[in-house]
Motif scaffolding. Structure first.
Motif, short mmCIF file in Angstrom:
data_model
loop_
_atom_site.label_atom_id
_atom_site.label_comp_id
_atom_site.label_asym_id
_atom_site.label_seq_id
_atom_site.Cartn_x
_atom_site.Cartn_y
_atom_site.Cartn_z
N TYR A 58 -1.89 5.82 1.62
CA TYR A 58 -3.03 4.95 1.98
C TYR A 58 -3.40 5.14 3.45
O TYR A 58 -4.58 5.13 3.81
CB TYR A 58 -2.66 3.50 1.70
N GLU A 59 -2.40 5.32 4.30
CA GLU A 59 -2.64 5.46 5.74
C GLU A 59 -3.14 6.86 6.10
O GLU A 59 -3.73 7.06 7.17
CB GLU A 59 -1.35 5.18 6.52
N LYS A 60 -2.90 7.83 5.23
CA LYS A 60 -3.28 9.22 5.53
C LYS A 60 -4.67 9.56 5.01
O LYS A 60 -5.46 10.17 5.70
CB LYS A 60 -2.24 10.17 4.92
N GLU A 61 -4.96 9.18 3.78
CA GLU A 61 -6.25 9.52 3.18
C GLU A 61 -7.19 8.33 3.37
O GLU A 61 -7.38 7.50 2.47
CB GLU A 61 -6.07 9.87 1.70
N THR A 62 -7.75 8.23 4.53
CA THR A 62 -8.50 7.04 4.92
C THR A 62 -9.86 6.92 4.24
O THR A 62 -10.52 5.89 4.38
CB THR A 62 -8.69 7.03 6.44
N ASP A 63 -10.31 7.94 3.53
CA ASP A 63 -11.57 7.86 2.79
C ASP A 63 -11.34 7.58 1.30
O ASP A 63 -12.30 7.46 0.55
CB ASP A 63 -12.36 9.18 2.93
N ARG A 64 -10.11 7.49 0.93
CA ARG A 64 -9.78 7.33 -0.50
C ARG A 64 -9.76 5.87 -0.91
O ARG A 64 -9.26 5.01 -0.18
CB ARG A 64 -8.42 7.97 -0.77
N THR A 95 0.85 -1.18 0.00
CA THR A 95 0.00 0.00 0.00
C THR A 95 0.88 1.23 0.00
O THR A 95 1.87 1.29 0.75
CB THR A 95 -0.93 0.04 1.23
N ARG A 106 -9.06 -0.79 0.86
CA ARG A 106 -9.83 0.20 0.12
C ARG A 106 -9.32 0.27 -1.31
O ARG A 106 -8.53 1.15 -1.70
CB ARG A 106 -9.73 1.58 0.80
#
Length: 388
Positions: free
Chosen positions: A166-172, A162, A253
């Motif tokens: 990936y860890e920062k934009e958790t809605d993406r 990932t 995600r």
């Protein structure tokens, strides 16, 4: 084991801290294995870029190293150390150590997995190929996942990369590449030998690639037939759709549409990519065929333990409609090394695609059928996919 420090000491301290590559990294340890009592550094690097292999075996009658099917004899010095001039300056190369005609897996060289077994290898630092080196950029995560396969009836493993964001934009929701290894390898190949995680970290940091997730599963799918455990590489298709993709899409995600998926593979993985991708054009938006075969050259051959019927290639039906192929696969990438021993197969595929007027991106790299070429393949392919 490698010695890179002698060259890097000449570099500026700040540059070392930001761009130094840990070329010793292997599956068992990130740091190099230091010589323990009675042992010596296995690789002695010279300032001109050449090196010598060294093995301490004072009681041995003979020591040799097999590299690309050529055996090189070592010479013993007065200290009981056997030495030979390393014949290559390639970035990574598998080697086999023989002491008195018996093969040994030495702890003094890094260990990977290839040819369906643990293997020693040598990796030399090549400043001109910094694209796969670890650098001072945000790094993604590599995790090993476990899932139960309805296809094999057993627990299986996959490796998932990932990107750091990936860890920062958790809605993406991220695009996902299903990336396959070659024959005799497994799900760790692309990270351990291919350094795909470092390649993508660097590309994403440079703004050259869209951040995407990578899923690497074992294409050497094992099953039991007639009471005997065998490998059936064709089972990957069923396992991918029935087990892997549902598992990945349920836990990560990642996109679940054609636009958000791509598939690529090297060697045997390229056969699987061609067969699966061309048979399921509604599932993937791009194909990467590395050291790659459009035709199924495995079924019915010596590598096929399931004894399938050779030469059928039903997946090639999509090539009969050029317009439909272009609509389904705006990105189809084929690449290979100029010294690849399978060149006759690539040439035959070239002619087939030419006759059918199938547009695609085709590249050649200096090298043979190995990770030095496949690293360059994924580097270029990653810059093409998931872009509008």
């Amino acid at each position: 084991m490698y010695v890179a420090g002698r060259m890097e000491m000449k570099m500026e301290k700040n540059k070392i801290s930001k761009e130094k590559s840990n070329i010793n990294e292997q599956i068992l340890a990130f740091n190099q294995v230091l010589p323990f009592e009675g042992q010596v550094e296995a690789v002695a690097l010279k300032e001109d870029g050449s090196c010598r292999l060294r093995f301490y075996a004072p009681n041995a009658k003979s020591v040799s190293v097999l590299i690309e099917e050529t055996k090189y004899l070592c010479v013993k010095n007065q200290e009981g150390i056997w030495e030979m001039a390393y014949p290559s300056r390639k970035g990574i190369q598998y080697v086999q150590l023989f002491i008195d005609d018996t093969e040994f897996l030495t702890p003094m060289l890094p260990i990977t997995y290839g040819y369906s077994r643990p293997y020693n290898y040598v990796a030399l630092y090549k400043p001109e190929e910094s694209f796969y080196q670890i650098k001072d950029v945000p790094h993604g995560s590599v995790r090993r996942e476990f899932f139960f396969s309805e296809v094999t009836g057993e627990w299986e493993s996959c490796v998932v990369y990932t990107p750091y964001i990936y860890e920062k934009e958790t809605d993406r929701v991220f695009p996902v590449l299903y990336l396959q290894h070659g024959h005799g390898e497994n799900e760790i190949g692309w990270t351990n030998s291919g350094k795909v995680h470092f390649i993508l970290d660097n590309l994403i940091a440079e703004g050259k690639a869209v951040p995407f997730v990578v899923v690497m599963c074992n294409g050497m799918v094992q099953t039991v037939e007639d009471g005997r455990r065998i490998v059936n590489f064709r089972l990957l298709e069923k396992q991918l759709f029935q087990d892997v993709m549902p598992f990945v899409e349920g836990k990560f995600r990642v996109g679940r549409t054609k636009k958000m998926r791509a598939m690529a593979g090297l060697s045997m993985g390229s056969v699987q990519t061609s067969m699966i991708g061309l048979s399921h054009p509604d599932s993937f938006s791009a194909l990467g065929i590395f050291s790659g075969f459009m035709r199924d050259i495995i079924t019915g051959g010596e590598l096929d333990m399931s004894h399938g019927q050779p030469g059928l290639n039903p997946h090639l039906a999509l090539l009969e409609d050029k317009e439909e192929f272009v609509r389904q696969y705006p990105v189809c990438f084929r690449a290979m090394g100029t010294e690849d021993p399978f060149w006759e197969h690539f040439a035959a595929d070239d002619e087939m695609l030419k006759q059918k007027q199938i547009p695609h991106i085709r590249k050649e790299y200096p090298g043979a059928h190995d990770w030095n070429v496949w690293r360059m393949c994924i580097y270029d392919f990653a810059q093409l996919i998931f872009k509008d």
